[in-house]
Design a protein around this motif. Structure first.
Motif, PDB file in Angstrom:
ATOM      1  N   VAL A 201      -5.414   3.024   9.269  1.00 21.70           N
ATOM      2  CA  VAL A 201      -6.476   3.597   8.433  1.00 21.70           C
ATOM      3  C   VAL A 201      -6.426   5.130   8.460  1.00 21.70           C
TER       4      VAL A 201
ATOM      5  N   GLY B 171      -7.133  -7.460   9.185  1.00 24.00           N
ATOM      6  CA  GLY B 171      -7.008  -8.553   8.209  1.00 24.00           C
ATOM      7  C   GLY B 171      -5.910  -8.304   7.191  1.00 24.00           C
ATOM      8  N   SER B 172      -5.173  -7.187   7.332  1.00 24.54           N
ATOM      9  CA  SER B 172      -4.074  -6.910   6.401  1.00 24.54           C
ATOM     10  C   SER B 172      -2.923  -7.869   6.670  1.00 24.54           C
TER      11      SER B 172
ATOM     12  N   THR C 290       8.225  -4.017  10.144  1.00 17.40           N
ATOM     13  CA  THR C 290       7.119  -3.157  10.600  1.00 17.40           C
ATOM     14  C   THR C 290       6.533  -3.719  11.891  1.00 17.40           C
TER      15      THR C 290
ATOM     16  N   ALA D 210      -7.639  -2.403  10.464  1.00 15.56           N
ATOM     17  CA  ALA D 210      -7.197  -3.152   9.268  1.00 15.56           C
ATOM     18  C   ALA D 210      -6.536  -4.466   9.699  1.00 15.56           C
TER      19      ALA D 210
ATOM     20  N   ASN E  72       7.370  -6.264   6.128  1.00  9.83           N
ATOM     21  CA  ASN E  72       6.282  -6.485   7.094  1.00  9.83           C
ATOM     22  C   ASN E  72       6.789  -6.974   8.455  1.00  9.83           C
TER      23      ASN E  72
ATOM     24  N   ARG F 125      -7.981  -4.360  -4.264  1.00  6.14           N
ATOM     25  CA  ARG F 125      -9.309  -4.984  -4.253  1.00  6.14           C
ATOM     26  C   ARG F 125      -9.794  -5.230  -2.820  1.00  6.14           C
TER      27      ARG F 125
ATOM     28  N   SER G 267     -15.549  -5.014   7.501  1.00  2.79           N
ATOM     29  CA  SER G 267     -16.708  -5.730   6.939  1.00  2.79           C
ATOM     30  C   SER G 267     -17.001  -6.991   7.741  1.00  2.79           C
TER      31      SER G 267
ATOM     32  N   GLY H 298      -3.661 -11.288   1.627  1.00  2.00           N
ATOM     33  CA  GLY H 298      -2.259 -11.467   1.245  1.00  2.00           C
ATOM     34  C   GLY H 298      -1.764 -10.322   0.375  1.00  2.00           C
TER      35      GLY H 298
ATOM     36  N   GLY I  11     -11.288  -6.989   0.307  1.00  4.84           N
ATOM     37  CA  GLY I  11     -11.422  -8.407   0.632  1.00  4.84           C
ATOM     38  C   GLY I  11     -10.243  -9.252   0.193  1.00  4.84           C
TER      39      GLY I  11
ATOM     40  N   PRO J 180       0.829  -1.214   0.000  1.00  8.22           N
ATOM     41  CA  PRO J 180       0.000   0.000   0.000  1.00  8.22           C
ATOM     42  C   PRO J 180       0.867   1.269   0.000  1.00  8.22           C
TER      43      PRO J 180
ATOM     44  N   GLY K   2      -2.203   5.016   6.068  1.00  4.75           N
ATOM     45  CA  GLY K   2      -3.245   5.973   5.697  1.00  4.75           C
ATOM     46  C   GLY K   2      -4.183   5.384   4.662  1.00  4.75           C
TER      47      GLY K   2
ATOM     48  N   SER L 152       7.276   4.390  11.247  1.00  2.07           N
ATOM     49  CA  SER L 152       7.483   4.006   9.846  1.00  2.07           C
ATOM     50  C   SER L 152       8.729   3.155   9.708  1.00  2.07           C
ATOM     51  N   VAL L 153       8.600   2.100   8.918  1.00  2.00           N
ATOM     52  CA  VAL L 153       9.742   1.228   8.663  1.00  2.00           C
ATOM     53  C   VAL L 153      10.810   1.990   7.872  1.00  2.00           C
TER      54      VAL L 153
END
Ligand SMILES: NC(=O)c1ccc[n+]([C@@H]2O[C@H](COP(=O)([O-])OP(=O)(O)OC[C@H]3O[C@@H](n4cnc5c(N)ncnc54)[C@H](OP(=O)(O)O)[C@@H]3O)[C@@H](O)[C@H]2O)c1
Length: 336
Positions: A224, A156-157, A131, A154, A128, A322, A180, A327, A324, A43, A247, A271-272
């Motif tokens: 977020v 489920g990220s 992070t 977030a 990751n 997208r 969701s 990974g 939902g 992201p 963000g 921040s990494v």
């Protein structure tokens, strides 16, 4: 060599283009040249292409090739590099321009891929987990030795799932927030031991309050931001800390609306990108060893949503955004 590049900031699907670029010079002394096989679409990469809307001072100069992380095979070793050899599989971070087929990298930013770790996992091996370490350290700082409830957005990220796994391992009382009902269901299946709440539920704030023992959260880990920030500050117990590290959301929240002073709240970022500057070489080596160990022992925490050749970058970017998706999307290129 092929590379994905952009000349002006804007929506990634509109401004990115596949380009033919001269191979990078070198390697100079202390560097290696790596043929890149796989790199993630994070992201943060897409936010950089967009010019970090809302914080234009952070903008990169253009034209530019995105990407900071990836994996590949060493083609050439520069003078003075003794611990690496041609043909070795390596991961690298932070290396600007990772969305190209060749990069020249200082040897100290290159990490040999442990035996048994696949190329896809290796492509995700550093950003990751590093992070995760910076988030765990920020949580520890905020707790002052007295562990209380931690809420993460977030959840489920890819990073959120690393945090979830670490919370279970270290006994951190974590509450997961997703946007969701389907996301909540999927995460409850993965982490039955952690409460997971969807912000799509009308009473989600009450659910969080209940899940944090009625006291509110000691720490909120937030990827977020935007208009959700005010709600998140409202979930904190007095004296609590909001740690911002992404963000993903839209909108903004005025600082004055957060009641920082009367409630003695702390807001901080992490921040990494600060990792190389903020750690000593010894600390960096320990962190990288942690990341490599995690990749070797828990590859399920490095889930790949799909892989796309560099030429199919538009589909890759579309998939990365997208709703939902589970990974990380990879951009791949052939070994020769
Ligand atoms: N500060 C740092 O050093 C650092 C380093 C790495 C990552 N990050 C940040 O960490 C976050 C997660 O990165 P990642 O690579 O793990 O992401 P990811 O795997 O691509 O997952 C993105 C997640 O965010 C959720 N999401 C997207 N937009 C949202 C919104 N407006 N409101 C609520 N949830 C939303 C998605 O939920 P759905 O399932 O509902 O679509 C999805 O679960 C990003 O903000 C990224 O920039 C920060």
């Amino acid at each position: 060599m092929r590379a994905i590049a952009y000349d002006r900031h804007g929506r990634a699907g509109q401004v990115l283009r596949l380009s033919e670029q001269p191979a990078p010079a070198g390697p100079a002394a202390g560097q290696v040249r790596v043929r890149v096989l796989s790199r993630p679409v994070h992201p943060g990469d897409l936010a950089g292409v967009e010019g970090f809307p809302g914080v234009p001072r952070q903008r990169f100069a253009t034209p530019r090739i995105p990407g900071l992380e990836g994996m590949g095979v060493i083609e050439t070793v520069g003078d003075g590099v003794r611990e690496l050899r041609a043909g070795q599989r390596v991961a690298f971070f932070p290396v600007p321009g990772a969305w190209s087929e060749l990069v020249t990298v200082p040897a100290d930013l290159v990490v040999p891929v442990p035996e048994g770790v696949g190329d896809e996992t290796a492509a995700l091996m550093l950003v990751n987990p590093l992070t995760l370490l910076s988030l765990l350290r920020a949580v520890e700082d905020a707790q002052h030795g007295q562990a209380g409830p931690v809420v993460q957005t977030a959840a489920g990220s890819s990073v959120g799932k690393l945090v979830g796994a670490a919370a279970l391992r270290h006994g951190i009382p974590l509450v997961n927030l997703v946007r969701s009902a389907t996301g909540a269901q999927a995460l409850r299946q993965r982490f039955p031991g952690l409460p997971t709440i969807s912000t799509a539920d009308a009473d989600w704030r009450t659910q969080v309050k209940d899940a944090t023992g009625g006291r509110g959260a000691q720490v909120v880990l937030d990827a977020v931001g935007g208009s959700l920030t005010g709600e998140l500050a409202g979930l904190l117990a007095d004296g609590g800390t909001l740690i911002a590290y992404g963000g993903l959301g839209l909108g903004s929240t005025p600082l004055e609306s957060l009641a920082l002073t009367p409630r003695a709240l702390t807001v901080r970022g992490t921040s990494v990108l600060q990792w190389t500057a903020s750690c000593t070489p010894g600390e960096r080596a320990e962190d990288v060893a942690f990341a490599a160990r995690l990749a070797a022992t828990a590859p399920e925490l490095f889930e790949v949503a799909a892989g796309y050749d560099l030429a199919d970058f538009a589909q890759a970017v579309d998939h990365a955004r997208r709703p939902g998706k589970s990974g990380t999307v990879l951009l791949t290129s052939p070994a020769s």
